[in-house]
Motif scaffolding. Structure first.
Motif, mmCIF file in Angstrom:
data_model
loop_
_atom_site.group_PDB
_atom_site.id
_atom_site.type_symbol
_atom_site.label_atom_id
_atom_site.label_comp_id
_atom_site.label_asym_id
_atom_site.label_seq_id
_atom_site.Cartn_x
_atom_site.Cartn_y
_atom_site.Cartn_z
ATOM 1 N N ARG A 152 14.622 5.790 -1.607
ATOM 2 C CA ARG A 152 14.039 6.355 -2.824
ATOM 3 C C ARG A 152 12.792 5.587 -3.242
ATOM 4 O O ARG A 152 11.816 6.174 -3.715
ATOM 5 C CB ARG A 152 15.061 6.365 -3.965
ATOM 6 C CG ARG A 152 16.021 7.531 -3.927
ATOM 7 C CD ARG A 152 16.637 7.788 -5.293
ATOM 8 N NE ARG A 152 17.319 6.610 -5.810
ATOM 9 C CZ ARG A 152 18.584 6.316 -5.577
ATOM 10 N NH1 ARG A 152 19.306 7.090 -4.808
ATOM 11 N NH2 ARG A 152 19.131 5.238 -6.101
ATOM 12 N N ILE A 153 12.817 4.278 -3.096
ATOM 13 C CA ILE A 153 11.659 3.457 -3.474
ATOM 14 C C ILE A 153 10.448 3.847 -2.633
ATOM 15 O O ILE A 153 9.329 3.981 -3.143
ATOM 16 C CB ILE A 153 11.972 1.953 -3.311
ATOM 17 C CG1 ILE A 153 12.940 1.503 -4.405
ATOM 18 C CG2 ILE A 153 10.692 1.118 -3.376
ATOM 19 C CD1 ILE A 153 13.408 0.087 -4.275
ATOM 20 N N ILE A 154 10.650 4.057 -1.342
ATOM 21 C CA ILE A 154 9.552 4.449 -0.467
ATOM 22 C C ILE A 154 9.003 5.819 -0.876
ATOM 23 O O ILE A 154 7.788 6.017 -1.002
ATOM 24 C CB ILE A 154 10.005 4.488 1.006
ATOM 25 C CG1 ILE A 154 10.319 3.077 1.507
ATOM 26 C CG2 ILE A 154 8.926 5.120 1.886
ATOM 27 C CD1 ILE A 154 9.116 2.168 1.583
ATOM 28 N N LEU A 155 9.895 6.778 -1.110
ATOM 29 C CA LEU A 155 9.461 8.134 -1.444
ATOM 30 C C LEU A 155 8.746 8.180 -2.794
ATOM 31 O O LEU A 155 7.696 8.808 -2.937
ATOM 32 C CB LEU A 155 10.669 9.081 -1.449
ATOM 33 C CG LEU A 155 11.351 9.293 -0.093
ATOM 34 C CD1 LEU A 155 12.594 10.158 -0.254
ATOM 35 C CD2 LEU A 155 10.385 9.908 0.900
ATOM 36 N N VAL A 156 9.323 7.504 -3.792
ATOM 37 C CA VAL A 156 8.674 7.451 -5.108
ATOM 38 C C VAL A 156 7.351 6.687 -4.999
ATOM 39 O O VAL A 156 6.348 7.068 -5.615
ATOM 40 C CB VAL A 156 9.599 6.786 -6.149
ATOM 41 C CG1 VAL A 156 8.849 6.548 -7.461
ATOM 42 C CG2 VAL A 156 10.827 7.656 -6.402
ATOM 43 N N GLY A 193 0.815 -1.205 0.000
ATOM 44 C CA GLY A 193 0.000 0.000 0.000
ATOM 45 C C GLY A 193 0.848 1.254 0.000
ATOM 46 O O GLY A 193 0.561 2.221 -0.710
ATOM 47 N N ILE A 194 1.936 1.239 0.770
ATOM 48 C CA ILE A 194 2.781 2.421 0.896
ATOM 49 C C ILE A 194 3.549 2.706 -0.386
ATOM 50 O O ILE A 194 3.710 3.864 -0.789
ATOM 51 C CB ILE A 194 3.760 2.250 2.083
ATOM 52 C CG1 ILE A 194 2.983 2.189 3.400
ATOM 53 C CG2 ILE A 194 4.768 3.396 2.130
ATOM 54 C CD1 ILE A 194 3.844 1.859 4.596
ATOM 55 N N ILE A 195 4.030 1.674 -1.079
ATOM 56 C CA ILE A 195 4.872 1.902 -2.258
ATOM 57 C C ILE A 195 4.059 1.944 -3.556
ATOM 58 O O ILE A 195 4.630 1.904 -4.652
ATOM 59 C CB ILE A 195 5.993 0.854 -2.366
ATOM 60 C CG1 ILE A 195 5.426 -0.558 -2.561
ATOM 61 C CG2 ILE A 195 6.890 0.909 -1.160
ATOM 62 C CD1 ILE A 195 6.510 -1.600 -2.812
ATOM 63 N N GLY A 196 2.735 2.035 -3.456
ATOM 64 C CA GLY A 196 1.923 2.328 -4.625
ATOM 65 C C GLY A 196 1.406 1.145 -5.416
ATOM 66 O O GLY A 196 0.659 1.318 -6.385
ATOM 67 N N ILE A 197 1.773 -0.077 -5.045
ATOM 68 C CA ILE A 197 1.341 -1.247 -5.811
ATOM 69 C C ILE A 197 -0.172 -1.433 -5.706
ATOM 70 O O ILE A 197 -0.856 -1.657 -6.712
ATOM 71 C CB ILE A 197 2.056 -2.520 -5.316
ATOM 72 C CG1 ILE A 197 3.582 -2.338 -5.323
ATOM 73 C CG2 ILE A 197 1.643 -3.720 -6.170
ATOM 74 C CD1 ILE A 197 4.159 -1.979 -6.660
ATOM 75 N N SER A 198 -0.706 -1.326 -4.498
ATOM 76 C CA SER A 198 -2.141 -1.537 -4.299
ATOM 77 C C SER A 198 -2.971 -0.492 -5.030
ATOM 78 O O SER A 198 -4.014 -0.804 -5.606
ATOM 79 C CB SER A 198 -2.473 -1.506 -2.798
ATOM 80 O OG SER A 198 -1.862 -2.584 -2.127
ATOM 81 N N SER A 199 -2.518 0.767 -5.019
ATOM 82 C CA SER A 199 -3.290 1.808 -5.690
ATOM 83 C C SER A 199 -3.250 1.644 -7.201
ATOM 84 O O SER A 199 -4.231 1.932 -7.898
ATOM 85 C CB SER A 199 -2.779 3.198 -5.289
ATOM 86 O OG SER A 199 -1.410 3.332 -5.603
ATOM 87 N N GLY A 200 -2.123 1.160 -7.740
ATOM 88 C CA GLY A 200 -2.047 0.882 -9.169
ATOM 89 C C GLY A 200 -2.998 -0.232 -9.556
ATOM 90 O O GLY A 200 -3.706 -0.153 -10.576
ATOM 91 N N ALA A 201 -3.034 -1.292 -8.741
ATOM 92 C CA ALA A 201 -3.958 -2.398 -8.986
ATOM 93 C C ALA A 201 -5.400 -1.934 -8.848
ATOM 94 O O ALA A 201 -6.274 -2.323 -9.638
ATOM 95 C CB ALA A 201 -3.672 -3.530 -8.003
#
Length: 327
Positions: free
Chosen positions: A142-146, A88-96
């Motif tokens: 960087r992965i977390i921030l991006v 959820g934090i690194i954007g995978i869930s929102s992309g899905a």
């Protein structure tokens, strides 16, 4: 340590089974355990049939989605060597979620393929995060921030589509808000094969996850192609996060909390941590859903909101305690 692990697994199984039967019996309809078994396997009972059609799918989806998101968090933390990694934090869930929303809004006839398209959306977010984070190598920070930026972008797009659809709780909004109130056995049948395949693949790569926690030079000296294994395990994590998001919506912090508690109880060996996280994740999400539908009865608070309320402070505590990221 072995005895502690066995005790943790046994206690978690007992708690999960106990919560399952408690969740079955929480609501306007109440039946005894004997009536439930008799109604399921011996003779028809109207109350049992109603519970079977309305509560069972919701309970099973909660358990499957919880297990999937928790194991996804374990895999991402192993790959990124980052205790703060969470789908959820690194954007995978929102992309899905955005991909699932697109299919639900514009191609509802492809309902049964929603998890597949959600996986593609998760992969797209995964590629964006990794490519934008690359700067002579991959930095966990960087992965977390991006990832936070990508998550905000896809969340905004999903919310915009939700507003355009009228904000009704069927279809689009159910995915955006993580609502599983009206889930049916069709949703269960859609989710099961993807979750089972994803969990089996995660278990198969548990030994590799242990090696990826070592220094890259050490892992390479043991014959591991570090970059290839990172990509493969990341794709498994994306699959698990995406399929749960497609059916249950975005569940924040579950993939962060469960692995940390799991390491305290069963240690860092992924051969034990992955199956335990699956059990604990199923228990945690089912507990959040059960609390959500009882805390303000007859109204409901979605499990995703419960997890956000609990997970937010947990994330802050981890951030403050982290020597590397908490300064």
């Amino acid at each position: 340590m072995k005895e502690k692990r066995i005790a943790a697994f046994v206690i978690m199984l007992i708690l999960l089974v106990g919560l399952f039967f408690a969740a079955v019996n929480i609501g306007s309809l109440k039946i005894s355990f004997q009536e439930l078994l008799k109604g399921l396997f011996v003779e028809y009972n109207q109350d049992v049939a109603t519970i079977y059609d309305l509560r069972f799918p919701r309970i099973i989806i909660s358990m499957l989605a919880g297990a999937a998101v928790a194991v996804s968090g374990v895999l991402f933390q192993a790959v990124l060597k980052n205790p703060l990694a969470d789908p959820g934090i690194i954007g995978i869930s929102s992309g899905a979620s955005f991909a699932a929303v697109l299919i639900t809004a514009f191609a509802p006839t492809l309902f049964f393929f929603t998890p597949f398209f959600a996986f593609l959306g998760g992969v797209a977010a995964f590629i964006m995060v990794y490519s934008l984070s690359w700067k002579g190598g991959l930095s966990p920070l960087r992965i977390i921030l991006v990832g936070v930026a990508v998550d905000a972008m896809f969340t905004g797009l999903s919310s915009a589509l939700n507003s355009m659809s009228g904000g009704n709780m069927s279809g689009v909004a159910a995915i955006v808000n993580g609502n599983i109130t009206m889930k049916t056995w069709d949703d269960v049948k859609t989710l099961i094969p993807y979750v089972v395949i994803g969990l089996l693949l995660a278990a198969a790569f548990s030994g590799t996850c242990n090696l990826l926690t070592l220094e890259d030079k050490t892992a390479r000296s043991l014959g591991i192609n570090v970059n290839v294994m990172r990509i493969i395990i990341s794709l498994i994590a994306v699959l698990l996060a995406s399929i749960s998001t497609a059916v249950a919506g975005i569940v924040s912090f579950l993939g962060l909390i469960v692995p940390h508690v799991g390491r305290i109880l069963v240690g860092s060996d992924h051969k034990a941590l992955i199956p335990f996280s699956a059990l604990f994740g199923a228990f945690t999400f089912l507990l959040a859903d059960t609390v959500g539908r009882t805390i303000a009865a007859p109204y409901e608070v979605s499990a995703s909101i419960i997890m956000s309320v609990v997970g937010g402070p947990f994330f802050i505590i981890l951030l403050r305690r982290s020597k590397k990221y908490g300064r």
